[in-house]
Design a protein around this motif. Structure first.
Motif, PDB file in Angstrom:
ATOM      1  N   GLU A 108      44.364  31.781  16.340  1.00  0.00           N
ATOM      2  CA  GLU A 108      43.012  31.754  15.788  1.00  0.00           C
ATOM      3  C   GLU A 108      41.979  31.385  16.844  1.00  0.00           C
ATOM      4  O   GLU A 108      40.831  31.849  16.792  1.00  0.00           O
ATOM      5  N   ALA A 109      42.404  30.573  17.824  1.00  0.00           N
ATOM      6  CA  ALA A 109      41.489  30.171  18.900  1.00  0.00           C
ATOM      7  C   ALA A 109      41.349  31.246  19.963  1.00  0.00           C
ATOM      8  O   ALA A 109      40.563  31.086  20.906  1.00  0.00           O
ATOM      9  N   GLY A 110      42.107  32.338  19.815  1.00  0.00           N
ATOM     10  CA  GLY A 110      42.007  33.448  20.769  1.00  0.00           C
ATOM     11  C   GLY A 110      42.817  33.261  22.029  1.00  0.00           C
ATOM     12  O   GLY A 110      42.638  34.012  22.995  1.00  0.00           O
ATOM     13  N   LEU A 111      43.730  32.274  22.028  1.00  0.00           N
ATOM     14  CA  LEU A 111      44.508  31.998  23.236  1.00  0.00           C
ATOM     15  C   LEU A 111      45.866  32.691  23.236  1.00  0.00           C
ATOM     16  O   LEU A 111      46.571  32.674  24.248  1.00  0.00           O
ATOM     17  N   LEU A 112      46.259  33.265  22.102  1.00  0.00           N
ATOM     18  CA  LEU A 112      47.446  34.119  22.030  1.00  0.00           C
ATOM     19  C   LEU A 112      46.990  35.520  21.638  1.00  0.00           C
ATOM     20  O   LEU A 112      46.080  35.684  20.824  1.00  0.00           O
ATOM     21  N   LYS A 113      47.648  36.519  22.205  1.00  0.00           N
ATOM     22  CA  LYS A 113      47.262  37.894  21.936  1.00  0.00           C
ATOM     23  C   LYS A 113      47.830  38.394  20.619  1.00  0.00           C
ATOM     24  O   LYS A 113      47.255  39.294  19.995  1.00  0.00           O
ATOM     25  N   GLN A 114      48.973  37.847  20.204  1.00  0.00           N
ATOM     26  CA  GLN A 114      49.571  38.245  18.935  1.00  0.00           C
ATOM     27  C   GLN A 114      50.315  37.065  18.335  1.00  0.00           C
ATOM     28  O   GLN A 114      50.637  36.112  19.041  1.00  0.00           O
ATOM     29  N   ARG A 115      50.576  37.142  17.031  1.00  0.00           N
ATOM     30  CA  ARG A 115      51.235  36.039  16.336  1.00  0.00           C
ATOM     31  C   ARG A 115      52.651  35.836  16.864  1.00  0.00           C
ATOM     32  O   ARG A 115      53.391  36.791  17.085  1.00  0.00           O
ATOM     33  N   LEU A 116      53.003  34.590  17.060  1.00  0.00           N
ATOM     34  CA  LEU A 116      54.337  34.224  17.508  1.00  0.00           C
ATOM     35  C   LEU A 116      55.112  33.647  16.329  1.00  0.00           C
ATOM     36  O   LEU A 116      54.695  32.644  15.753  1.00  0.00           O
ATOM     37  N   ASP A 117      56.216  34.279  15.980  1.00  0.00           N
ATOM     38  CA  ASP A 117      57.116  33.741  14.964  1.00  0.00           C
ATOM     39  C   ASP A 117      58.009  32.723  15.657  1.00  0.00           C
ATOM     40  O   ASP A 117      58.806  33.087  16.528  1.00  0.00           O
ATOM     41  N   VAL A 118      57.907  31.457  15.283  1.00  0.00           N
ATOM     42  CA  VAL A 118      58.625  30.414  16.021  1.00  0.00           C
ATOM     43  C   VAL A 118      60.099  30.317  15.644  1.00  0.00           C
ATOM     44  O   VAL A 118      60.876  29.695  16.375  1.00  0.00           O
ATOM     45  N   ARG A 119      60.497  30.916  14.537  1.00  0.00           N
ATOM     46  CA  ARG A 119      61.875  30.728  14.080  1.00  0.00           C
ATOM     47  C   ARG A 119      62.927  31.149  15.102  1.00  0.00           C
ATOM     48  O   ARG A 119      63.892  30.402  15.320  1.00  0.00           O
ATOM     49  N   PRO A 120      62.777  32.297  15.774  1.00  0.00           N
ATOM     50  CA  PRO A 120      63.803  32.684  16.752  1.00  0.00           C
ATOM     51  C   PRO A 120      63.772  31.854  18.036  1.00  0.00           C
ATOM     52  O   PRO A 120      64.647  32.022  18.884  1.00  0.00           O
ATOM     53  N   THR A 121      62.777  30.981  18.181  1.00  0.00           N
ATOM     54  CA  THR A 121      62.643  30.215  19.419  1.00  0.00           C
ATOM     55  C   THR A 121      63.416  28.899  19.374  1.00  0.00           C
ATOM     56  O   THR A 121      63.335  28.108  20.311  1.00  0.00           O
ATOM     57  N   PHE A 122      64.158  28.675  18.285  1.00  0.00           N
ATOM     58  CA  PHE A 122      64.961  27.461  18.144  1.00  0.00           C
ATOM     59  C   PHE A 122      66.442  27.804  18.147  1.00  0.00           C
ATOM     60  O   PHE A 122      66.860  28.793  17.539  1.00  0.00           O
ATOM     61  N   ASP A 123      67.208  26.991  18.839  1.00  0.00           N
ATOM     62  CA  ASP A 123      68.656  27.056  18.750  1.00  0.00           C
ATOM     63  C   ASP A 123      69.093  25.891  17.866  1.00  0.00           C
ATOM     64  O   ASP A 123      68.978  24.729  18.270  1.00  0.00           O
ATOM     65  N   GLY A 124      69.564  26.196  16.675  1.00  0.00           N
ATOM     66  CA  GLY A 124      69.847  25.147  15.697  1.00  0.00           C
ATOM     67  C   GLY A 124      71.223  24.535  15.806  1.00  0.00           C
ATOM     68  O   GLY A 124      71.638  23.796  14.916  1.00  0.00           O
ATOM     69  N   GLY A 125      71.935  24.828  16.875  1.00  0.00           N
ATOM     70  CA  GLY A 125      73.300  24.335  16.994  1.00  0.00           C
ATOM     71  C   GLY A 125      73.425  22.859  17.277  1.00  0.00           C
ATOM     72  O   GLY A 125      74.469  22.245  17.021  1.00  0.00           O
ATOM     73  N   PHE A 126      72.344  22.256  17.790  1.00  0.00           N
ATOM     74  CA  PHE A 126      72.390  20.833  18.125  1.00  0.00           C
ATOM     75  C   PHE A 126      71.854  20.002  16.968  1.00  0.00           C
ATOM     76  O   PHE A 126      70.747  20.242  16.480  1.00  0.00           O
ATOM     77  N   VAL A 127      72.626  19.050  16.523  1.00  0.00           N
ATOM     78  CA  VAL A 127      72.174  18.090  15.510  1.00  0.00           C
ATOM     79  C   VAL A 127      72.427  16.703  16.053  1.00  0.00           C
ATOM     80  O   VAL A 127      73.571  16.362  16.395  1.00  0.00           O
ATOM     81  N   PRO A 128      71.397  15.868  16.201  1.00  0.00           N
ATOM     82  CA  PRO A 128      71.614  14.545  16.788  1.00  0.00           C
ATOM     83  C   PRO A 128      72.546  13.688  15.944  1.00  0.00           C
ATOM     84  O   PRO A 128      72.443  13.663  14.716  1.00  0.00           O
ATOM     85  N   ALA A 129      73.461  13.019  16.625  1.00  0.00           N
ATOM     86  CA  ALA A 129      74.429  12.150  15.925  1.00  0.00           C
ATOM     87  C   ALA A 129      73.734  10.905  15.434  1.00  0.00           C
ATOM     88  O   ALA A 129      72.841  10.396  16.097  1.00  0.00           O
TER      89      ALA A 129
END
Length: 318
Positions: free
Chosen positions: A297-318
């Motif tokens: 919205e601030a014009g600093l990204l050219k297109q929307r970024l879907d953040v879901r694929p940017t996480f690796d969910g394999g790590f869960v803190p003990a």
């Protein structure tokens, strides 16, 4: 920050990587031992692990490279000069939008007070509204840049072509003290360092503006080929964080010594952050998506970024 400045900071980090000897684990005498190339910002991660004695008993080697901010660290990750490093929510989004092949594999949430817009102690500025027409120094795409934009938006203001001076933290601090800029948008430990030295005061804190999220991010290659080492490293960070809150005086003294800042600044920034390592749950994804959408919205990204694929969910803190 200019491309040349970013490259200079990357070169400094690469020089540090070459100069710092590896920490060698008990089983790492073999030439085939995994080498984990760890980037760091202002030495905080390494200081935490050293103070908590969590760098012993490794079955892999760690080579450290220190960077002054997230932008050169992201460049090093992109070049696969380092395998992993700590990075805030905003710079992670910019790195991903620029095509850096990394994923967040561990999540940290803290009190964002110290991600703040600072002014000189004698500044006439009192509220975010007073930033209208003022010059703000920060790193482009940093959590400081994000908090400055959020502070302006909270007062119904929009940045113009003269609002920002993109400078690395040491240069921005100097510019503020010399009056070349009116405000400095930065993060810890720089906020605590400036406050305790009497060089600045908080005009607008990150509370209510920032999610307080930061991450350990790793390259796709490291996640594919060094996953066991990354998992072990992250668990050591979690244990070290818990240790640090049970031993505040000892850790603050060690942190000050290792990263070279005043003890009172080390303790202040540590105590008020109250960091916790958490799972990458639905709330984390929602908060990170809001940050990405704000930049769009601030014009600093050219297109929307879907953040879901940017996480690796394999790590869960003990």
């Amino acid at each position: 920050m200019t491309i040349d400045a970013t490259r200079r900071q990357l070169a400094l980090g690469m020089a540090a990587l070459a100069a710092v000897p590896a920490f060698v684990g008990a089983q790492s005498g073999s030439a085939r031992a995994t080498v984990l190339k760890a980037g760091d910002q202002k030495g905080g991660l390494r200081a935490l692990l050293e103070a908590a004695d969590e760098l012993k008993g490794l079955n892999y080697e760690i080579q450290w490279a220190e960077f002054p901010a997230a932008a050169p660290l992201a460049e090093a990750l992109n070049a696969e000069a380092v395998d992993l490093g700590p990075i805030g929510d905003a710079p992670l989004i910019f790195a991903l939008a620029n095509g850096v092949r990394i994923k967040a594999f561990a999540v940290n949430r803290s009190d964002p007070y110290g991600t703040a817009v600072l002014v000189r102690p004698d500044s006439p500025l009192k509220t975010a509204a007073d930033l209208k027409g003022r010059r703000i120094g920060t790193n482009r795409g940093s959590i400081g840049h994000f908090i400055a934009l959020k502070a302006l938006a909270s007062a119904g203001l929009q940045p113009d072509a003269d609002t920002f001076r993109f400078l690395p933290p040491p240069d921005a601090k100097l510019a503020l003290t010399q009056g070349a800029i009116d405000a400095w948008a930065t993060w810890e430990p720089y906020t605590a360092m400036a406050e305790t030295a009497g060089q600045a005061r908080v005009l607008v804190s990150g509370r209510g503006l920032s999610s307080g999220l930061s991450f350990l991010a790793a390259t796709d290659s490291a996640l594919a080929h060094k996953r066991a080492a990354l998992q072990d490293f992250a668990q050591r960070v979690v244990r070290a964080q818990k240790w640090s809150y049970r031993h505040v005086p000892e850790f603050a003294a060690s942190l000050a010594r290792i990263i070279g800042i005043a003890p009172d600044a080390a303790r202040l920034q540590f105590e008020r952050r109250r960091q916790q390592w958490i799972a990458a749950d639905a709330q984390v994804l929602a908060d990170q998506q809001r940050t990405a959408d704000f930049f769009l919205e601030a014009g600093l990204l050219k297109q929307r970024l879907d953040v879901r694929p940017t996480f690796d969910g394999g790590f869960v803190p003990a």
